[in-house]
Write a protein that holds these residues in place. Structure first.
Motif, short mmCIF file in Angstrom:
data_model
loop_
_atom_site.label_atom_id
_atom_site.label_comp_id
_atom_site.label_asym_id
_atom_site.label_seq_id
_atom_site.Cartn_x
_atom_site.Cartn_y
_atom_site.Cartn_z
N THR A 209 -50.59 -15.58 52.40
CA THR A 209 -49.88 -16.19 51.21
C THR A 209 -50.53 -16.07 50.00
O THR A 209 -51.30 -15.50 50.06
N GLU A 210 -49.70 -16.42 49.10
CA GLU A 210 -50.17 -16.43 47.59
C GLU A 210 -51.49 -17.26 47.33
O GLU A 210 -52.17 -17.31 46.55
N LYS A 211 -51.65 -18.24 48.18
CA LYS A 211 -52.85 -18.93 48.22
C LYS A 211 -54.09 -18.48 48.57
O LYS A 211 -54.95 -19.05 48.59
N GLY A 212 -53.95 -17.33 49.24
CA GLY A 212 -55.20 -16.57 50.06
C GLY A 212 -55.15 -16.97 51.34
O GLY A 212 -54.68 -17.89 52.10
N GLY B 228 -50.17 -23.98 52.82
CA GLY B 228 -49.66 -22.39 52.12
C GLY B 228 -50.75 -21.51 52.24
O GLY B 228 -50.59 -20.53 51.38
N PHE B 229 -51.69 -21.77 53.04
CA PHE B 229 -52.85 -20.77 53.02
C PHE B 229 -52.64 -19.79 54.32
O PHE B 229 -51.74 -20.31 55.36
N LEU C 195 -61.91 -9.05 55.86
CA LEU C 195 -60.90 -9.65 55.40
C LEU C 195 -61.07 -9.99 53.86
O LEU C 195 -60.07 -10.30 53.24
N ASN C 196 -62.33 -10.23 53.52
CA ASN C 196 -62.54 -11.02 52.20
C ASN C 196 -61.93 -12.08 51.99
O ASN C 196 -60.99 -12.01 50.94
N PRO C 197 -61.83 -13.27 52.77
CA PRO C 197 -61.17 -14.40 52.61
C PRO C 197 -61.45 -15.24 51.33
O PRO C 197 -62.54 -14.93 50.65
N VAL C 198 -60.51 -16.22 50.84
CA VAL C 198 -61.04 -16.99 49.73
C VAL C 198 -61.88 -18.31 50.19
O VAL C 198 -62.51 -18.49 49.16
N VAL D 103 -58.22 -30.14 54.10
CA VAL D 103 -57.54 -29.40 53.09
C VAL D 103 -57.85 -29.70 51.94
O VAL D 103 -57.69 -29.05 50.88
N ALA D 104 -57.94 -31.00 51.48
CA ALA D 104 -58.19 -31.49 50.38
C ALA D 104 -59.45 -30.96 49.91
O ALA D 104 -59.54 -30.73 48.82
N ARG D 105 -60.51 -30.96 50.68
CA ARG D 105 -62.07 -30.36 50.46
C ARG D 105 -61.54 -29.08 49.90
O ARG D 105 -62.39 -28.67 49.06
N LEU D 106 -60.92 -28.40 50.68
CA LEU D 106 -60.84 -26.73 50.43
C LEU D 106 -59.85 -26.55 49.04
O LEU D 106 -60.43 -25.74 48.33
#
Length: 228
Positions: A4-7, A30-31, A49-52, A115-118
Protein backbone atom coordinates in the motif's frame (compact mmCIF):
# COMPACT_ATOMS: atom_id res chain seq x y z
CA UNK A 1 2.19 -10.00 1.13
CA UNK A 2 0.31 -6.75 0.56
CA UNK A 3 1.53 -3.39 -0.71
CA UNK A 4 0.00 0.00 0.00
CA UNK A 5 0.96 3.63 -0.15
CA UNK A 6 1.86 3.55 3.55
CA UNK A 7 4.55 0.99 2.95
CA UNK A 8 5.29 -2.59 3.88
CA UNK A 9 5.74 -3.80 7.46
CA UNK A 10 7.43 -7.14 8.13
CA UNK A 11 6.06 -9.05 11.14
CA UNK A 12 8.36 -11.67 12.65
CA UNK A 13 6.30 -13.71 15.11
CA UNK A 14 6.09 -17.48 15.75
CA UNK A 15 2.71 -17.35 17.53
CA UNK A 16 0.11 -17.54 14.72
CA UNK A 17 -2.65 -15.91 16.79
CA UNK A 18 -0.50 -12.88 17.63
CA UNK A 19 0.81 -12.62 14.06
CA UNK A 20 -2.75 -12.72 12.68
CA UNK A 21 -3.87 -10.00 15.09
CA UNK A 22 -0.93 -7.77 14.21
CA UNK A 23 -1.56 -8.35 10.50
CA UNK A 24 -5.25 -7.49 10.85
CA UNK A 25 -4.73 -4.18 12.63
CA UNK A 26 -1.78 -3.07 10.51
CA UNK A 27 -3.71 -3.91 7.33
CA UNK A 28 -6.72 -1.97 8.56
CA UNK A 29 -4.40 0.97 9.21
CA UNK A 30 -3.34 0.93 5.56
CA UNK A 31 -0.02 -0.89 5.74
CA UNK A 32 1.10 -3.74 3.58
CA UNK A 33 2.08 -6.72 5.73
CA UNK A 34 4.45 -9.64 5.24
CA UNK A 35 4.86 -12.11 8.10
CA UNK A 36 7.45 -14.74 8.91
CA UNK A 37 7.76 -17.14 11.83
CA UNK A 38 11.31 -18.36 11.22
CA UNK A 39 14.23 -16.10 12.13
CA UNK A 40 16.61 -17.08 9.35
CA UNK A 41 13.96 -16.71 6.67
CA UNK A 42 12.75 -13.45 8.21
CA UNK A 43 16.24 -11.96 8.03
CA UNK A 44 16.52 -12.89 4.36
CA UNK A 45 13.08 -11.47 3.57
CA UNK A 46 13.77 -8.21 5.41
CA UNK A 47 16.88 -7.74 3.30
CA UNK A 48 14.97 -8.58 0.12
CA UNK A 49 11.80 -6.57 0.76
CA UNK A 50 13.30 -3.43 2.35
CA UNK A 51 10.22 -2.72 4.54
CA UNK A 52 9.42 0.63 6.15
CA UNK A 53 9.39 -1.03 9.59
CA UNK A 54 9.78 -4.36 11.39
CA UNK A 55 7.68 -5.77 14.24
CA UNK A 56 10.06 -8.29 15.77
CA UNK A 57 9.36 -10.91 18.42
CA UNK A 58 12.34 -11.32 20.76
CA UNK A 59 11.72 -14.94 21.72
CA UNK A 60 11.84 -16.66 18.35
CA UNK A 61 13.11 -20.25 18.17
CA UNK A 62 16.47 -20.62 16.47
CA UNK A 63 17.60 -17.20 15.31
CA UNK A 64 15.99 -14.92 17.89
CA UNK A 65 14.88 -11.32 17.56
CA UNK A 66 17.91 -9.87 19.32
CA UNK A 67 20.26 -11.62 16.89
CA UNK A 68 18.22 -10.46 13.90
CA UNK A 69 18.34 -6.87 15.14
CA UNK A 70 22.08 -7.08 15.79
CA UNK A 71 22.81 -8.47 12.32
CA UNK A 72 20.73 -5.81 10.61
CA UNK A 73 22.40 -2.97 12.51
CA UNK A 74 25.88 -4.39 11.97
CA UNK A 75 25.13 -4.46 8.24
CA UNK A 76 24.08 -0.79 8.30
CA UNK A 77 20.34 -1.51 8.02
CA UNK A 78 18.54 1.03 10.25
CA UNK A 79 14.93 0.16 9.38
CA UNK A 80 12.78 1.06 12.44
CA UNK A 81 12.26 -1.96 14.71
CA UNK A 82 9.61 -2.47 17.38
CA UNK A 83 10.50 -5.36 19.67
CA UNK A 84 7.68 -7.53 21.04
CA UNK A 85 8.68 -9.43 24.17
CA UNK A 86 7.03 -11.69 26.72
CA UNK A 87 9.76 -10.90 29.22
CA UNK A 88 8.71 -8.00 31.42
CA UNK A 89 12.26 -7.38 32.54
CA UNK A 90 14.06 -4.06 32.30
CA UNK A 91 17.34 -5.80 31.41
CA UNK A 92 15.76 -7.24 28.27
CA UNK A 93 14.29 -3.86 27.36
CA UNK A 94 17.57 -2.03 27.81
CA UNK A 95 19.44 -4.70 25.84
CA UNK A 96 17.00 -4.31 22.96
CA UNK A 97 17.35 -0.54 22.90
CA UNK A 98 21.13 -0.74 23.11
CA UNK A 99 21.15 -3.04 20.09
CA UNK A 100 19.26 -0.46 18.07
CA UNK A 101 15.56 -1.18 18.52
CA UNK A 102 13.37 1.94 18.31
CA UNK A 103 10.63 0.81 20.67
CA UNK A 104 9.24 -2.25 22.44
CA UNK A 105 5.94 -3.71 23.60
CA UNK A 106 5.46 -6.30 26.33
CA UNK A 107 2.92 -9.09 25.78
CA UNK A 108 0.00 -8.93 26.17
CA UNK A 109 -0.43 -5.60 24.40
CA UNK A 110 -3.14 -3.74 22.55
CA UNK A 111 -2.82 -4.03 18.77
CA UNK A 112 -4.08 -0.44 18.59
CA UNK A 113 -1.07 0.61 20.65
CA UNK A 114 1.21 -1.23 18.22
CA UNK A 115 -0.29 0.72 15.32
CA UNK A 116 0.02 4.01 17.24
CA UNK A 117 3.66 3.35 18.12
CA UNK A 118 4.47 2.40 14.54
CA UNK A 119 2.77 5.48 13.14
CA UNK A 120 4.70 7.64 15.59
CA UNK A 121 8.06 6.21 14.53
CA UNK A 122 7.27 6.56 10.82
CA UNK A 123 5.90 10.07 11.25
CA UNK A 124 9.14 11.14 12.87
CA UNK A 125 11.21 9.35 10.25
CA UNK A 126 9.31 11.11 7.49
CA UNK A 127 10.72 14.49 8.26
CA UNK A 128 11.01 16.33 11.54
CA UNK A 129 13.04 19.48 11.03
CA UNK A 130 12.68 19.33 7.24
CA UNK A 131 14.85 21.89 5.49
CA UNK A 132 17.08 22.57 8.48
CA UNK A 133 20.72 21.83 9.12
CA UNK A 134 21.93 22.16 12.68
CA UNK A 135 25.58 22.59 13.63
CA UNK A 136 26.72 22.33 17.24
CA UNK A 137 30.47 22.22 17.61
CA UNK A 138 31.80 19.27 15.61
CA UNK A 139 28.29 17.87 15.18
CA UNK A 140 26.19 18.41 12.05
CA UNK A 141 22.56 17.29 11.81
CA UNK A 142 20.95 17.29 8.37
CA UNK A 143 17.18 16.98 8.70
CA UNK A 144 16.52 16.45 5.00
CA UNK A 145 18.87 13.48 4.86
CA UNK A 146 18.15 12.49 8.46
CA UNK A 147 21.89 12.12 8.86
CA UNK A 148 24.36 13.03 11.56
CA UNK A 149 28.08 13.69 11.14
CA UNK A 150 30.68 14.19 13.83
CA UNK A 151 33.83 15.95 12.58
CA UNK A 152 32.76 14.95 9.07
CA UNK A 153 32.25 11.25 9.84
CA UNK A 154 28.74 9.91 9.41
CA UNK A 155 27.23 8.36 12.55
CA UNK A 156 24.53 5.70 12.15
CA UNK A 157 21.57 6.32 14.44
CA UNK A 158 18.22 4.64 14.84
CA UNK A 159 15.15 6.70 13.98
CA UNK A 160 14.43 7.30 17.65
CA UNK A 161 18.03 8.24 18.46
CA UNK A 162 17.99 10.75 15.61
CA UNK A 163 14.71 12.28 16.75
CA UNK A 164 15.87 12.58 20.35
CA UNK A 165 19.12 14.24 19.32
CA UNK A 166 17.39 16.58 16.87
CA UNK A 167 14.75 17.55 19.43
CA UNK A 168 17.37 18.49 22.03
CA UNK A 169 19.51 20.35 19.48
CA UNK A 170 16.59 22.45 18.22
CA UNK A 171 16.67 24.32 21.54
CA UNK A 172 20.31 24.46 22.67
CA UNK A 173 20.68 25.19 26.36
CA UNK A 174 17.08 24.37 27.26
CA UNK A 175 16.69 21.58 29.81
CA UNK A 176 13.95 19.03 29.10
CA UNK A 177 12.64 16.62 31.71
CA UNK A 178 12.49 12.94 30.87
CA UNK A 179 8.70 13.16 30.82
CA UNK A 180 8.83 16.03 28.31
CA UNK A 181 11.17 14.04 26.09
CA UNK A 182 8.98 10.93 26.30
CA UNK A 183 5.99 12.99 25.25
CA UNK A 184 7.74 14.87 22.45
CA UNK A 185 9.87 12.09 20.95
CA UNK A 186 7.97 8.91 21.75
CA UNK A 187 4.51 10.45 21.54
CA UNK A 188 3.28 9.43 24.97
CA UNK A 189 4.48 10.47 28.40
CA UNK A 190 5.32 7.74 30.90
CA UNK A 191 4.37 4.79 28.68
CA UNK A 192 7.75 3.11 29.10
CA UNK A 193 9.36 5.04 31.92
CA UNK A 194 12.19 7.49 32.26
CA UNK A 195 14.78 4.71 31.95
CA UNK A 196 14.05 4.55 28.22
CA UNK A 197 15.26 8.13 27.81
CA UNK A 198 18.40 7.41 29.85
CA UNK A 199 19.26 4.41 27.69
CA UNK A 200 18.87 6.36 24.45
CA UNK A 201 20.97 9.22 25.79
CA UNK A 202 23.69 6.76 26.82
CA UNK A 203 23.65 5.24 23.36
CA UNK A 204 23.88 8.64 21.68
CA UNK A 205 26.82 9.61 23.85
CA UNK A 206 28.58 6.34 23.06
CA UNK A 207 28.08 6.79 19.31
CA UNK A 208 28.91 10.49 19.17
CA UNK A 209 31.86 10.38 21.55
CA UNK A 210 33.45 13.75 22.25
CA UNK A 211 31.12 15.38 19.70
CA UNK A 212 28.06 14.66 21.85
CA UNK A 213 26.32 17.92 22.81
CA UNK A 214 24.06 16.28 25.38
CA UNK A 215 24.39 17.52 28.94
CA UNK A 216 22.79 16.13 32.09
CA UNK A 217 21.04 18.39 34.56
CA UNK A 218 21.04 16.20 37.65
CA UNK A 219 17.58 15.62 38.99
CA UNK A 220 15.96 17.48 36.08
CA UNK A 221 16.73 16.03 32.67
CA UNK A 222 18.84 16.69 29.58
CA UNK A 223 19.84 19.53 27.28
CA UNK A 224 22.07 20.16 24.28
CA UNK A 225 25.10 22.40 24.64
CA UNK A 226 24.76 25.87 23.10
CA UNK A 227 25.16 26.44 19.37
CA UNK A 228 28.66 27.26 18.20
Amino acid sequence: MQSTEKGLVVIVEDDPAIADLERLYLSQAGFGVHSESDGERALAEIRRLNPVAIVLDVGLPGLDGITICRRLREAGNWTPIIFVTARDDEVDRILGLELGADDYLTKPFSPRELVARLRGILRRTAGVLVGQKLVLGALEIDADERSVRASGTRIDLTATEFDLLAYLCRAPGRVFSREQLLSAVWGQANYSGARTVDVHVAQLRAKLGEASPIRTSRGVGYSAAGRT
